[in-house]
Motif scaffolding. Structure first.
Motif, PDB file in Angstrom:
ATOM      1  N   ALA B  25       0.861  -1.082  -0.198  1.00  0.00           N
ATOM      2  CA  ALA B  25       0.053  -0.023   0.047  1.00  0.00           C
ATOM      3  C   ALA B  25       0.854   1.203   0.153  1.00  0.00           C
ATOM      4  O   ALA B  25       2.050   1.121   0.492  1.00  0.00           O
ATOM      5  N   LEU B  26       0.380   2.393  -0.475  1.00  0.00           N
ATOM      6  CA  LEU B  26       1.069   3.637  -0.616  1.00  0.00           C
ATOM      7  C   LEU B  26       0.849   4.171   0.668  1.00  0.00           C
ATOM      8  O   LEU B  26      -0.168   4.162   1.362  1.00  0.00           O
ATOM      9  N   SER B  27       1.925   4.425   1.313  1.00  0.00           N
ATOM     10  CA  SER B  27       2.010   5.244   2.641  1.00  0.00           C
ATOM     11  C   SER B  27       1.164   6.664   2.420  1.00  0.00           C
ATOM     12  O   SER B  27       0.243   6.966   3.221  1.00  0.00           O
ATOM     13  N   ASN B  35       7.011   7.213   3.287  1.00  0.00           N
ATOM     14  CA  ASN B  35       8.175   6.809   4.149  1.00  0.00           C
ATOM     15  C   ASN B  35       8.879   5.562   3.443  1.00  0.00           C
ATOM     16  O   ASN B  35       9.887   5.353   4.169  1.00  0.00           O
ATOM     17  N   GLY B  36       8.591   5.112   2.272  1.00  0.00           N
ATOM     18  CA  GLY B  36       9.377   3.913   1.858  1.00  0.00           C
ATOM     19  C   GLY B  36       9.556   4.095   0.427  1.00  0.00           C
ATOM     20  O   GLY B  36       8.929   4.531  -0.339  1.00  0.00           O
ATOM     21  N   SER B  37      10.614   3.125  -0.006  1.00  0.00           N
ATOM     22  CA  SER B  37      10.833   3.282  -1.510  1.00  0.00           C
ATOM     23  C   SER B  37       9.872   2.312  -2.115  1.00  0.00           C
ATOM     24  O   SER B  37       9.489   2.587  -3.362  1.00  0.00           O
ATOM     25  N   ALA B 111      10.410  12.470   5.138  1.00  0.00           N
ATOM     26  CA  ALA B 111      11.183  11.264   5.148  1.00  0.00           C
ATOM     27  C   ALA B 111      12.253  11.183   4.106  1.00  0.00           C
ATOM     28  O   ALA B 111      12.892  10.090   3.928  1.00  0.00           O
ATOM     29  N   ARG B 148      12.325   9.358  -4.347  1.00  0.00           N
ATOM     30  CA  ARG B 148      11.163  10.542  -3.768  1.00  0.00           C
ATOM     31  C   ARG B 148      11.964  11.823  -3.538  1.00  0.00           C
ATOM     32  O   ARG B 148      11.221  12.746  -3.454  1.00  0.00           O
TER      33      ARG B 148
END
Lengths: 314, 493
Positions: B25-27, B35-37, B111, B148
């Motif tokens: 899922a998309l944060s 928050n993540g790749s 982030a 990002r």
């Protein structure tokens, strides 16, 4: 009657306090820190600490819970720690899907269980009874996610009658809604159907042996009239109790079935919230689920009076 | 790793919508706070970045048409593309770049702050040129700007309340509908600078967490393409789907804390461990052949991989391993603990290693830790673990991975062991700016890491699978491990 409803509704308030308080405590027992997840994979120790401060995660347990309760009393279930959106909004968006699934499952389950249970009871000891009992036992024993996968293989892939995934809202297209909800509802409702069939069977067997049925028969009443007017109404109380219990079980089972069929219900929300340690979201989901459970139980209690005037409150 | 096939344009359906399933899922849609790749596949159709990477993992021009390092690598000059507009009609220019980088550095809850920390100042030279002043030379910065950290938000939308849900970027697609944690509907942005090569009219990206559900949805035709798992390949073949199998930059490793257990600081011990592990037995036994044995921390075919150091550089040889242990002064071996997370393949791999090291007299007790958070805290946070098996997620530039694992004082090097030549080569890898020269340095560095037998023992690169139906063209597995749909097209029905 109205007094009873009011009294019961008031009793819900301390219950919800207790449930959310315990839930809050349990969330703290889950290892892992939401701040680490939120700060991201390139975070440094300082960034994590700053995140903790910003979200108030360093505050004592009671302060954090108190903050949540204060908001909840005012109708504000808080904001997700992850996405800048209200917990209440997210639940309102997703709850209809889960409710639709749960009640479709319950509807299909009763639709099958009532004739099956009555038939098995009236033909007690025959092959019809045995077949029903064996099928019902299988229904209880079969894990619902596995049944879901089998249904997809059978009726979405091999015979492409139904879609394998997804959801269409009822208001958008009732026919497509039914097509999308059918397989998940069967998968979810199978165990409930089996449970209700067995309850109804034993309740009916119990009732048909009572004196008043013999009297009715002696008065010359025949089959259908006895079953519908006299037997079913009296056999309904244990069945409705089971039905009420099934609603909460189905809500729980929906979490898994929603994943198998990719339905955008509250289950996916709950699972993600737990993995993310998204405390306000977890509490919101628990709050909504408890509320539904309590309301369903209230309805069940009220129905007793309708089925059996003896237990009607004065 | 790129597979480009060119189709006659009249066969491509520019009105086609690709239905793609992703499993994480998309944060958030705010790229600075995402928050993540894992968020990249959701973010990048809507957010264009200063730099792009191709499917092989090399940096290529994005919103910056070109870049060069100046002043001995302490300045990165970016030449921006002209005629770029954001989805809200705002113009993309040097001002926007400055505003975005500063936002990423200062935003509460950013982030990407640590990724952008190397930039001390953004100087606007003219409307389409910026100079990024750096704390020190950093050749991996262009790769960082492909993540990002280099995503450009319309400055007019910085304070949008719903930026977490509705992106305002300059990407090839704009979001028309977003049902959080369920699906995102993208529509081609007709003012995109590369609209001619944006073949899809739209993308419907669906979150399907369960891998069997993804395969089912492909079989019923509800999804056009998705990443699946190698174990499903027989089913994928039976379903008549197209698929491709390849590793990406993520790999399995065992790491030893030589600060906690000085035995591991002896390269002979580490070479003994390297020789004692039968990597092929792990890739065959645990991964059914869908993983590639390796000794280097980047996959074969990737630009920093040194072709002279194949998986049998440390051939499986328990006799030699025992001999090395004896030479190091441990003829009877010693015992230690190895932690891992509770995933089935992790535990199986760790137990296999336990048995293999047992053969040479090293007694390993396996300790699976529930939850990635507590595990990572033991190994890199509080640094209380003696050794551990984990999957390294890979980074956009090899210097980042190699720096984190093998240089002094690095976050992911709790044993703090390195060698002079590794340090020297690493420094050169981040201060060499000519791509060919840098590739040579990185390959030399990769070789030095293998030869010097530092605290990390590389085990394997697991294969990834992408599957697609007959209408989909040019979909690929990305070396970055994060699929991008740039270049994907569909044929007419």
């Amino acid at each position: 009657m109205i007094n009873l409803v009011i009294r019961r509704l008031l009793a819900v308030i301390p219950l919800l306090f207790l449930v959310t308080f315990l839930a809050y405590g349990m969330i703290l027992l889950i290892p892992g820190d939401p701040a680490i997840a939120i700060a991201g994979e390139n975070a440094t120790a300082e960034i994590v600490e700053e995140t903790r401060q910003r979200l108030g995660l360093n505050d004592p347990f009671l302060v954090q819970y108190g903050r949540w309760v204060t908001g909840a009393i005012q109708g504000d279930l808080g904001t997700s720690l992850f996405v800048n959106r209200s917990v209440g909004g997210a639940i309102v968006e997703r709850l209809p899907v889960t409710l639709a699934l749960t009640f479709a499952a319950l509807f299909l389950a009763t639709l099958i269980a009532i004739p099956a249970g009555i038939l098995a009871a009236l033909k007690k000891g025959t092959w019809i009874d045995r077949l029903t009992t064996v099928t019902a036992t299988m229904g209880i024993a079969m894990p619902n996610f596995w049944l879901g996968l089998l249904l997809v293989l059978g009726f979405a892939i091999a015979i492409p009658w139904f879609p394998a995934i997804g959801y269409v809202s009822f208001t958008e297209n009732p026919f497509e809604w039914a097509r999308h909800i059918f397989l998940p509802a069967i998968a979810l409702g199978a165990a409930a159907c089996a449970e209700i069939t067995r309850q109804l069977r034993s309740a009916v067997i119990d009732v048909v042996q009572q004196d008043f049925i013999r009297t009715a028969r002696a008065k010359g009443l025949r089959g259908p009239s006895i079953v519908i007017k006299h037997t079913l109404k009296n056999a309904a109380v244990p069945v409705v109790t089971v039905l009420g219990l099934q609603v909460t079980r189905l809500l729980g089972g929906a979490v898994i079935i929603e994943q198998v069929f990719a339905l955008p219900g509250i289950g996916g929300l709950a699972v993600k919230a737990v993995f993310d340690r998204d405390v306000p979201m977890i509490l919101g989901v628990i709050f909504a689920a408890s509320l539904i459970a309590v309301l369903v139980n209230l309805l069940v209690d009220l129905s007793y009076g309708w089925f059996n005037p003896k237990v009607r409150p004065k | 790793m790129g597979t480009e096939t060119t189709l006659p344009t009249d066969e491509i359906d520019r009105d086609a919508v690709l239905r793609y399933a992703y499993y994480i899922a998309l944060s958030r849609f705010d790229p600075h706070r995402a928050n993540g790749s894992n968020d990249k596949p959701w973010l990048f159709p809507a957010y264009d970045r200063l730099v792009h990477v191709n499917s092989a993992g090399e940096t290529v021009p994005g919103l910056a048409e070109s870049w060069e390092f100046e002043e001995e690598g302490t300045v990165l000059l970016l030449n921006l593309r002209s005629g770029v507009v954001f989805h809200d009609g705002e113009v993309f220019n040097a001002e926007a770049v400055k505003a975005n980088i500063e936002r990423g550095q200062t935003l509460e809850g950013s982030a990407v702050r640590s990724l952008l920390a190397v930039i001390t100042d953004v100087e606007i030279v003219d409307d389409l040129t910026v100079r990024l002043k750096l704390t020190s030379p950093n050749a991996s910065l262009p790769a960082v700007l492909s993540t990002r950290a280099g995503a450009m938000i319309s400055p007019a939308a910085f304070d949008n309340e719903d930026l977490d849900v509705f992106p305002v970027g300059a990407g090839a697609y704009r979001v028309v509908e977003h049902i959080v944690d369920d699906r995102v509907i993208y529509e081609r942005f007709e003012d995109y600078w590369d609209v001619e090569n944006t073949m899809l009219a739209g993308i419907e990206m669906v979150l399907l967490v369960d891998v069997q559900t993804r395969l089912n949805a492909m079989q019923t035709g509800q999804i056009d393409a998705a990443e699946l798992e190698t174990i499903q390949i027989p089913d994928i073949e039976r379903a008549g789907l197209n698929f491709k199998v390849a590793p990406d930059v993520s790999f399995g490793l065992v790491q030893f804390n030589s600060a906690l257990r000085p035995e591991f600081a002896d390269p002979r011990v580490m070479r003994a461990i390297n020789h004692a592990i039968d990597r092929e037995a792990i890739t065959e036994g645990v991964f059914f052949g869908f993983a590639r044995p390796a000794v280097q921390p980047t996959p074969e075919g990737y630009f920093s991989n040194n072709p002279d150091y194949g998986p049998d550089y440390y051939e499986y040889n328990p006799e030699l391993a025992k001999q090395l242990l004896t030479e190091a002064g441990y003829p009877d071996g010693f015992s230690f603990e190895m932690q891992t997370t509770t995933g089935p393949s992790r535990i199986a791999t760790t137990e296999a290693i336990q048995a293999m090291l047992g053969e040479i007299g090293l007694t390993v007790s396996v300790n699976p830790i529930a939850g990635a958070g507590p595990f990572l805290d033991n190994v890199y946070g509080s640094r209380t673990a003696e050794s551990w098996m984990l999957a390294w997620g890979g980074r956009p530039d090899p210097s980042i991975t190699l720096g984190l694992l093998f240089t002094e004082g690095a976050f992911n090097n709790p044993g703090n062991r390195t060698t002079e030549r590794v340090t020297e080569l690493y420094q050169r890898s981040i201060s060499t700016f000519d791509p060919a020269e840098r590739t040579a340095v990185l390959q030399e560095l990769s070789a030095a890491i293998v030869e010097d037998a530092l605290d990390v023992v590389v085990l394997y690169f697991p294969d990834k699978v992408v599957a697609w139906n007959d209408r989909v063209q040019n979909i690929d597995l990305w070396a970055s491990g994060r699929p991008e749909l740039r270049g994907v097209s569909m044929t007419k029905e």
